[in-house]
Design a protein around this motif. Structure first.
Motif, PDB file in Angstrom:
ATOM      1  N   TYR A  73       0.821  -1.205   0.000  1.00  0.00           N
ATOM      2  CA  TYR A  73       0.000   0.000   0.000  1.00  0.00           C
ATOM      3  C   TYR A  73       0.860   1.262   0.000  1.00  0.00           C
ATOM      4  N   ASN A  74       0.286   2.310  -0.576  1.00  0.00           N
ATOM      5  CA  ASN A  74       0.887   3.636  -0.515  1.00  0.00           C
ATOM      6  C   ASN A  74      -0.199   4.612  -0.072  1.00  0.00           C
ATOM      7  N   VAL A  75       0.079   5.411   0.946  1.00  0.00           N
ATOM      8  CA  VAL A  75      -0.894   6.383   1.446  1.00  0.00           C
ATOM      9  C   VAL A  75      -0.883   7.607   0.532  1.00  0.00           C
ATOM     10  N   THR A  76      -2.049   7.975   0.026  1.00  0.00           N
ATOM     11  CA  THR A  76      -2.139   9.188  -0.789  1.00  0.00           C
ATOM     12  C   THR A  76      -2.874  10.323  -0.072  1.00  0.00           C
ATOM     13  N   SER A  77      -3.679   9.993   0.934  1.00  0.00           N
ATOM     14  CA  SER A  77      -4.269  11.016   1.796  1.00  0.00           C
ATOM     15  C   SER A  77      -4.692  10.376   3.109  1.00  0.00           C
ATOM     16  N   GLY A  78      -4.686  11.194   4.172  1.00  0.00           N
ATOM     17  CA  GLY A  78      -5.107  10.694   5.475  1.00  0.00           C
ATOM     18  C   GLY A  78      -3.961  10.132   6.303  1.00  0.00           C
ATOM     19  N   THR A  79      -4.326   9.512   7.420  1.00  0.00           N
ATOM     20  CA  THR A  79      -3.356   8.982   8.379  1.00  0.00           C
ATOM     21  C   THR A  79      -3.712   7.547   8.751  1.00  0.00           C
ATOM     22  N   VAL A  80      -2.704   6.692   8.787  1.00  0.00           N
ATOM     23  CA  VAL A  80      -2.843   5.284   9.168  1.00  0.00           C
ATOM     24  C   VAL A  80      -1.920   5.011  10.350  1.00  0.00           C
ATOM     25  N   LYS A  81      -2.401   4.246  11.329  1.00  0.00           N
ATOM     26  CA  LYS A  81      -1.529   3.832  12.428  1.00  0.00           C
ATOM     27  C   LYS A  81      -1.188   2.359  12.262  1.00  0.00           C
ATOM     28  N   VAL A  82       0.032   1.997  12.635  1.00  0.00           N
ATOM     29  CA  VAL A  82       0.439   0.596  12.605  1.00  0.00           C
ATOM     30  C   VAL A  82       0.830   0.195  14.023  1.00  0.00           C
ATOM     31  N   TYR A  83       0.421  -1.011  14.421  1.00  0.00           N
ATOM     32  CA  TYR A  83       0.661  -1.410  15.803  1.00  0.00           C
ATOM     33  C   TYR A  83       0.776  -2.923  15.931  1.00  0.00           C
ATOM     34  N   LYS A  84       1.320  -3.322  17.082  1.00  0.00           N
ATOM     35  CA  LYS A  84       1.394  -4.724  17.465  1.00  0.00           C
ATOM     36  C   LYS A  84       0.706  -4.885  18.816  1.00  0.00           C
ATOM     37  N   LEU A  85       0.087  -6.026  19.012  1.00  0.00           N
ATOM     38  CA  LEU A  85      -0.510  -6.353  20.305  1.00  0.00           C
ATOM     39  C   LEU A  85       0.482  -7.167  21.111  1.00  0.00           C
ATOM     40  N   LEU A  86       0.703  -6.749  22.366  1.00  0.00           N
ATOM     41  CA  LEU A  86       1.614  -7.458  23.253  1.00  0.00           C
ATOM     42  C   LEU A  86       0.907  -8.674  23.845  1.00  0.00           C
ATOM     43  N   PRO A  87       1.650  -9.638  24.364  1.00  0.00           N
ATOM     44  CA  PRO A  87       1.035 -10.854  24.915  1.00  0.00           C
ATOM     45  C   PRO A  87      -0.010 -10.591  25.997  1.00  0.00           C
ATOM     46  N   ASP A  88       0.154  -9.478  26.744  1.00  0.00           N
ATOM     47  CA  ASP A  88      -0.803  -9.177  27.809  1.00  0.00           C
ATOM     48  C   ASP A  88      -1.997  -8.372  27.312  1.00  0.00           C
ATOM     49  N   GLY A  89      -2.084  -8.181  25.978  1.00  0.00           N
ATOM     50  CA  GLY A  89      -3.227  -7.486  25.405  1.00  0.00           C
ATOM     51  C   GLY A  89      -3.020  -6.007  25.184  1.00  0.00           C
ATOM     52  N   ARG A  90      -1.929  -5.451  25.720  1.00  0.00           N
ATOM     53  CA  ARG A  90      -1.658  -4.036  25.482  1.00  0.00           C
ATOM     54  C   ARG A  90      -1.261  -3.810  24.032  1.00  0.00           C
ATOM     55  N   ARG A  91      -1.450  -2.579  23.587  1.00  0.00           N
ATOM     56  CA  ARG A  91      -1.160  -2.217  22.208  1.00  0.00           C
ATOM     57  C   ARG A  91       0.042  -1.277  22.154  1.00  0.00           C
ATOM     58  N   GLN A  92       0.981  -1.556  21.259  1.00  0.00           N
ATOM     59  CA  GLN A  92       2.098  -0.650  21.029  1.00  0.00           C
ATOM     60  C   GLN A  92       2.024  -0.149  19.593  1.00  0.00           C
ATOM     61  N   ILE A  93       1.692   1.131  19.455  1.00  0.00           N
ATOM     62  CA  ILE A  93       1.701   1.738  18.127  1.00  0.00           C
ATOM     63  C   ILE A  93       3.155   2.012  17.742  1.00  0.00           C
ATOM     64  N   THR A  94       3.544   1.530  16.582  1.00  0.00           N
ATOM     65  CA  THR A  94       4.935   1.678  16.148  1.00  0.00           C
ATOM     66  C   THR A  94       5.121   2.802  15.149  1.00  0.00           C
ATOM     67  N   GLY A  95       4.030   3.363  14.642  1.00  0.00           N
ATOM     68  CA  GLY A  95       4.179   4.470  13.717  1.00  0.00           C
ATOM     69  C   GLY A  95       2.853   5.000  13.211  1.00  0.00           C
ATOM     70  N   PHE A  96       2.906   6.226  12.707  1.00  0.00           N
ATOM     71  CA  PHE A  96       1.771   6.849  12.034  1.00  0.00           C
ATOM     72  C   PHE A  96       2.199   7.138  10.600  1.00  0.00           C
ATOM     73  N   LEU A  97       1.432   6.651   9.648  1.00  0.00           N
ATOM     74  CA  LEU A  97       1.768   6.786   8.243  1.00  0.00           C
ATOM     75  C   LEU A  97       0.980   7.931   7.632  1.00  0.00           C
ATOM     76  N   LEU A  98       1.677   8.773   6.875  1.00  0.00           N
ATOM     77  CA  LEU A  98       1.100   9.962   6.268  1.00  0.00           C
ATOM     78  C   LEU A  98       1.191   9.854   4.748  1.00  0.00           C
ATOM     79  N   PRO A  99       0.564  10.785   4.019  1.00  0.00           N
ATOM     80  CA  PRO A  99       0.645  10.734   2.559  1.00  0.00           C
ATOM     81  C   PRO A  99       2.086  10.615   2.055  1.00  0.00           C
ATOM     82  N   GLY A 100       2.281   9.658   1.149  1.00  0.00           N
ATOM     83  CA  GLY A 100       3.605   9.379   0.616  1.00  0.00           C
ATOM     84  C   GLY A 100       4.253   8.157   1.215  1.00  0.00           C
ATOM     85  N   ASP A 101       3.750   7.698   2.370  1.00  0.00           N
ATOM     86  CA  ASP A 101       4.351   6.545   3.041  1.00  0.00           C
ATOM     87  C   ASP A 101       3.895   5.239   2.388  1.00  0.00           C
ATOM     88  N   PHE A 102       4.819   4.285   2.315  1.00  0.00           N
ATOM     89  CA  PHE A 102       4.607   2.979   1.690  1.00  0.00           C
ATOM     90  C   PHE A 102       4.624   1.931   2.791  1.00  0.00           C
TER      91      PHE A 102
END
Length: 249
Positions: A73-102
């Motif tokens: 995917y390539n972002v052309t507009s808007g914002t996308v978040k990418v994350y992983k779920l930890l074993p205990d159910g907590r969420r760690q967001i590893t980045g926010f993707l903006l227009p132009g990001d692949f």
């Protein structure tokens, strides 16, 4: 919510967008930022033949961690978040993707993280196998992708510093500066800063609680370093102070 897909290729199974029939890549406002930036006109035409443009509403899961990695995917507009779920159910967001990001690359056959839309989002999507074939055929695009991956590695190292060595106030100030810098690279205003993500998302990115994020924003507002505007915008009132706070001065 359902998505809207437009395909450039005449023989695609989805509806062709009349506005994009001429050439979807030629009208792309973020092409200079993307993996496509290095391509010549004929190469862009070849790339356009395999892409589809897709729109998602906020809160839509583009793909989930562990699902087959069949699409890039390539972002052309808007914002996308990418994350992983930890074993205990907590969420760690590893980045926010903006227009132009692949995104969507994987060393294995499954995605290593979940991608979810933060705002209304438009994406170009490419079948992985066909995209890999074009990367082999177009070394310039391969080099461009390597350069973007190197930048992502540097960003990941910066996030490790944010998570491990900074106070809550330093983290929030650094985060605002990061968003301002990313806006600058896209030709947008650097101040006020557009902050489309929720306080909970910021907390999960910076390794803080939502309450700490909200309290820190209030402290920065009270001390007149920032002001909070409508439309998810933050006005930086004193850039020098924000820089000093981010560095722990």
């Amino acid at each position: 919510m359902s998505t809207i897909d437009f395909a450039y290729s005449r023989d695609a199974n989805t509806k062709a967008d009349p506005a994009a029939e001429i050439h979807p890549c030629s009208a792309c406002t973020v092409r200079t930022l993307t993996v496509c930036a290095a391509l010549e006109a004929e190469e862009l035409r070849r790339l356009a033949e395999i892409l589809q443009t897709t729109r998602f509403d906020p809160g839509h899961t583009v793909f989930g961690e562990g699902e087959p990695a069949e699409t890039l995917y390539n972002v052309t507009s808007g914002t996308v978040k990418v994350y992983k779920l930890l074993p205990d159910g907590r969420r760690q967001i590893t980045g926010f993707l903006l227009p132009g990001d692949f995104f969507g690359l994987s060393v294995n056959d499954s995605y290593a993280y979940t991608a979810e839309t933060v705002t209304p989002v438009s994406l170009c999507r490419f079948p992985r196998r066909r995209m890999e074939a074009l990367l082999d055929e177009f070394p310039k695009m391969q080099r461009r992708l390597f350069s973007m991956a190197s930048n992502e590695l540097a960003a990941a190292q910066d996030q490790m510093l944010l998570l491990g060595r900074k106070t809550a106030k330093e983290k929030i100030c650094s985060f605002l500066l990061l968003l301002s810098q990313r806006a600058s690279r896209r030709g947008h205003k650097t101040n006020p800063v557009h902050v489309p993500m929720s306080r909970a998302d910021i907390a999960d990115y910076l390794g803080l609680t939502t309450e700490t994020v909200s309290r820190t924003f209030t402290q920065l507002k009270t001390s007149r370093v920032i002001s909070l505007l409508e439309g998810n915008k933050v006005q930086i009132q004193d850039m020098d102070d924000l820089l000093d706070l981010a560095e722990g001065a």
